[in-house]
Scaffold this active site. Structure first.
Site, PDB file in Angstrom:
ATOM      1  N   SER A 573       0.848  -1.191   0.000  1.00 30.54           N
ATOM      2  CA  SER A 573       0.000   0.000   0.000  1.00 30.54           C
ATOM      3  C   SER A 573       0.890   1.249   0.000  1.00 30.54           C
ATOM      4  O   SER A 573       1.701   1.410  -0.912  1.00 30.54           O
ATOM      5  CB  SER A 573      -0.949  -0.035   1.194  1.00 30.54           C
ATOM      6  OG  SER A 573      -1.970   0.920   1.053  1.00 30.54           O
ATOM      7  N   ASP A 654      -8.398  -5.147  -6.052  1.00 27.11           N
ATOM      8  CA  ASP A 654      -7.990  -3.964  -5.303  1.00 27.11           C
ATOM      9  C   ASP A 654      -8.459  -2.730  -6.051  1.00 27.11           C
ATOM     10  O   ASP A 654      -7.847  -2.323  -7.036  1.00 27.11           O
ATOM     11  CB  ASP A 654      -6.469  -3.943  -5.121  1.00 27.11           C
ATOM     12  CG  ASP A 654      -6.013  -2.794  -4.233  1.00 27.11           C
ATOM     13  OD1 ASP A 654      -6.863  -1.973  -3.835  1.00 27.11           O
ATOM     14  OD2 ASP A 654      -4.814  -2.724  -3.932  1.00 27.11           O
ATOM     15  N   HIS A 686      -7.099  -5.634  -1.656  1.00 29.84           N
ATOM     16  CA  HIS A 686      -5.892  -4.949  -1.186  1.00 29.84           C
ATOM     17  C   HIS A 686      -5.053  -5.859  -0.295  1.00 29.84           C
ATOM     18  O   HIS A 686      -3.876  -5.609  -0.076  1.00 29.84           O
ATOM     19  CB  HIS A 686      -6.326  -3.702  -0.406  1.00 29.84           C
ATOM     20  CG  HIS A 686      -5.275  -2.634  -0.292  1.00 29.84           C
ATOM     21  ND1 HIS A 686      -4.607  -2.094  -1.378  1.00 29.84           N
ATOM     22  CD2 HIS A 686      -4.766  -1.988   0.797  1.00 29.84           C
ATOM     23  CE1 HIS A 686      -3.758  -1.168  -0.968  1.00 29.84           C
ATOM     24  NE2 HIS A 686      -3.820  -1.098   0.347  1.00 29.84           N
TER      25      HIS A 686
END
Length: 726
Positions: A573, A654, A686
């Site tokens: 991320s 995602d 994600h």
């Protein structure tokens, strides 16, 4: 349901039992929880509901059913749980909490999937029941199993927020339903066999997706409180969620009264964690000030009288609006006499429980933490006062409070303990991993360091995890072995590495390969004060990057057991953004290999995300009003410098960071002839959540970094030596 292993591997971690937080019975003598275990031999998951004797620490299984979930207590002797069935139907099942001979029975059924169950005993002995479920635009229960399938798969949108997290948004919304469980002929049953949609016709939705749950609402003797997005604001641009109250007298009302909004002048952001006091008149909750900052500081608030929603009081309020308590309060529990609040908050890589007076006028001293086991608190509940002296007639007061705490740590995936705030003691009653020993882990492997940050006027804290076979002499420069550095960079960016268990990014998994793992919490991290956290705004590749440079330098100068010439770095991320940023900057040449999971390739693509308030805040404006801020920290500007071997991982579901971010980074690496690999999961978002996918993830990641750090050669040599010994 414990396992024993001499070496902590991904298989050991992923197949270990996973326990839910423990929920105590009304008497405080027992607790109920669910546990699941995955077998890589059978390729399937098994699930149980178990009851724990709090005094002895022994537990028994009362349900073995993969479709059973969310157990709650109905008195001291019976447990209610949800059982998913065919055609999407959910059954409410009740069974005896200890006797294996007693037959379970059905208390009701719902013709749709439901979740997030809360029950509260009412003065008449019945139980108020609340849950959440998806509803159609007309307020009816939505069942995806029985929905009529359209002939076309087309989707048409005319507004923002077309998809969220890992799903395309539809007209169906989450709602809270209520009903009454009453006893007849010795058995509980849902009155009239029906539930009522509390939010029908309101235009409101709760719990708030994608992560909303029981923390978004509560029921008490006087009704229901819940948080919901402000229907007047675009959810893609604004974070504002309001707190609402619905008065209910019997929980049998065929239609709920209109919700009343709780007014909080000057606070316009997220509302969270509403909890009724035991008397049912007061409500404590949290709320943020900014309506475009998802990581703003939550303020702790009190509604002194829920029937008067226009009056709220803020704890530790200051004239400048900053607030006197520099922490982020989360979950809330009232003391037995309602005189105190127990509140969780992060503090220096741990989640702790703090106690304070329950009214702002009496909360003059800052909250102090109570003693809990090593690690971080996941959940906690109040135990009945004087639980060790059940015949006592003395009135309940906060000095009698005991808390049943569920926590985890870097070496323990589940620990149940009893905390006594007055005595400042914590007694472990059940540890799923026996303090980590069944994993071959030890608390002695966990450490921390503190170094000066890039600004020169602040410190940065980092967790350190060493192998269980670590040569202690190496720490003094006297050992025979040096360990490659494994630098883990957390996401968020407003997040932190905690002394807590993880099955996705577990530092011990990397340490057991033969690394010294360093997990820094640089500028932007939570748990170190709001000035430190807010320092990342407009600084994505600035202060945090330079903090990481300082971290590597400090390790090289002060940790002789670490070989920084064989270092690797990994992140997901925002951590993935930082990996791509590092790749184009001098720090990238310090690493033998990099791993980027669902990271940012170009900050100019941040508007392909769903929650647009996030880039608007962190980049100080919109893409069209402040493009320079997005360009300043764009990793794609520096792709001409990319040359370190890199593994790219991305999930196709995602929608926060679309897969094109991973593809673009991989394409650049391949075109530049940089050693690189792409790992794609079509069915993950994600996060990589499925057991089999997670095992592949770990094998690919460890194989990649071990190859370039030289650990692969060490492992092969060790295998040859073992073979010769045999």
């Amino acid at each position: 349901m414990t396992i024993t292993a001499t070496k902590f591997t991904p298989e050991v971690m992923l197949s270990a039992p996973r326990r839910t937080p423990a929920l105590p019975s009304p008497s405080g003598k027992r607790a109920v929880y669910a546990v699941s275990t995955y077998s890589f031999q059978d390729h399937k998951k098994t699930s149980q509901i178990r009851v724990l004797d709090i005094e002895s620490g022994d537990s028994v299984s009362i349900v073995e059913d993969a479709s059973a979930s969310e157990p709650v207590w109905l008195g001291d002797d019976e447990v209610l749980y949800l059982k998913g069935g065919d055609a999407g139907i959910t059954t409410l099942v009740v069974r005896h909490a200890w006797s294996a001979e007693a037959e379970p029975y059905e208390a009701g059924s719902v013709k749709a999937p439901i979740s997030n169950v809360i029950v509260k005993k009412l003065p008449n002995g019945s139980f108020a029941f609340a849950c959440s479920a998806l509803t159609t635009p007309d307020g009816q229960l939505f069942n995806p199993e029985t929905e009529k399938k359209p002939h076309s798969s087309a989707r048409v949108y005319t507004g923002l927020f077309v998809r969220h997290w890992d799903a395309w948004n539809t007209r169906n919304k989450s709602s809270i339903f209520y009903g009454l469980l009453e006893q007849k002929d010795g058995k509980y049953a849902l009155r009239n066999g029906t539930l009522t949609n509390a939010l029908a016709g309101t235009g409101l939705s709760s719990p708030v997706p994608p992560f909303g749950g029981t923390g978004d609402f509560d029921i008490g003797p006087s009704g229901l409180v819940f948080v919901a997005k402000d229907p007047e604001l675009d959810p893609a641009i604004y974070t504002k969620t309001n707190l609402y109250y619905i008065p209910l007298e019997t929980f049998t009302e065929s239609s709920a009264p209109p919700p009343r909004i709780i007014n909080t002048p000057g606070l316009e952001g997220y509302s969270n964690s509403p909890v009724f006091s035991h008397c049912g008149r007061k409500v404590a909750f949290t709320r943020m000030r900014s309506n475009q900052y998802e990581s703003d500081k939550p303020r702790l608030l009190l509604v002194p009288d829920i029937t008067n929603p226009d009056k709220t009081e803020e704890f530790y309020a200051t004239p400048d609006g900053v607030g006197g308590w520099d922490a982020r309060p989360e979950s809330i529990v009232w003391s037995h006499d309602d005189s105190k609040l127990y509140v969780t908050a992060e503090h220096r890589a741990r989640t702790l429980i703090f106690q304070l007076a329950s009214t702002p006028s009496r909360a003059t001293a800052l909250p102090v933490p109570i003693k809990t086991p090593d690690g971080s608190v996941v959940s906690f509940h109040l135990l009945r006062p004087n639980r060790d002296h059940s015949s006592s007639s003395s009135p309940a007061d906060s000095d009698n409070d005991h808390l049943l705490v569920t926590s985890t740590s870097l070496v323990d995936n589940s620990c149940y303990s009893i905390a006594d705030p007055a005595a400042q003691t914590a007694t472990v009653i059940s540890s799923a991993s026996k303090e980590g020993k069944s994993f071959g882990l030890s608390r002695s492997a966990v450490d921390s360091i503190t170094f000066r940050g890039a600004g020169g006027d602040y410190d940065v804290h980092a967790l350190v995890v060493r192998p269980s076979t670590f040569d202690r002499g190496a720490a003094n420069g006297n050992g025979n072995k040096k360990y490659p550095l494994c630098l883990l960079i957390h996401g968020g960016p407003q997040g932190a590495w905690l002394d807590a268990w993880s099955t996705r990014w577990n530092p011990a998994v990397f340490a057991e390969q033969g690394y010294v793992v360093v997990c820094p919490n640089p500028t932007g991290s939570t748990g170190y004060g709001m000035a430190f956290e807010d320092g990342i705004r407009g600084e994505w590749g600035g202060r945090p990057y330079n903090d990481l440079v300082r971290c590597v330098e400090w390790v090289a100068e002060n940790m002789p057991e670490v070989d920084v010439t064989r270092a690797v770095a990994l992140g997901a991320s925002y951590g993935g953004f930082m990996i791509n940023w590092i790749q184009g900057h001098p720090l990238g040449r310090k690493f033998k290999a990099l791993v980027c999971h669902d990271g940012v390739f170009s900050t100019l693509n941040q508007w392909s995300s769903e929650e647009l308030f996030f880039p608007i805040h962190d980049f100080e404006g919109t893409l069209y009003d402040n493009r320079e801020a997005y360009e300043k920290w764009d990793p794609a500007r520096f792709v001409s410098e990319w040359e370190t071997p890199q593994l790219i991982i991305h999930g196709e579901l995602d929608y926060r960071l679309p897969i094109t971010e991973g593809l673009a980074a991989f394409n650049v690496l391949q075109a530049r002839k940089v050693p690189s690999k792409l790992l794609v999961f079509p069915d993950e978002n994600h996060w990589v959540l499925k057991h089999e996918n997670s095992l592949v993830w770990h094998r690919e990641v460890l194989g990649w970094i071990n190859k370039y750090s030289g650990i692969e050669n060490e492992q092969q040599l060790a295998e040859k030596v073992d073979g010769l010994k045999v």
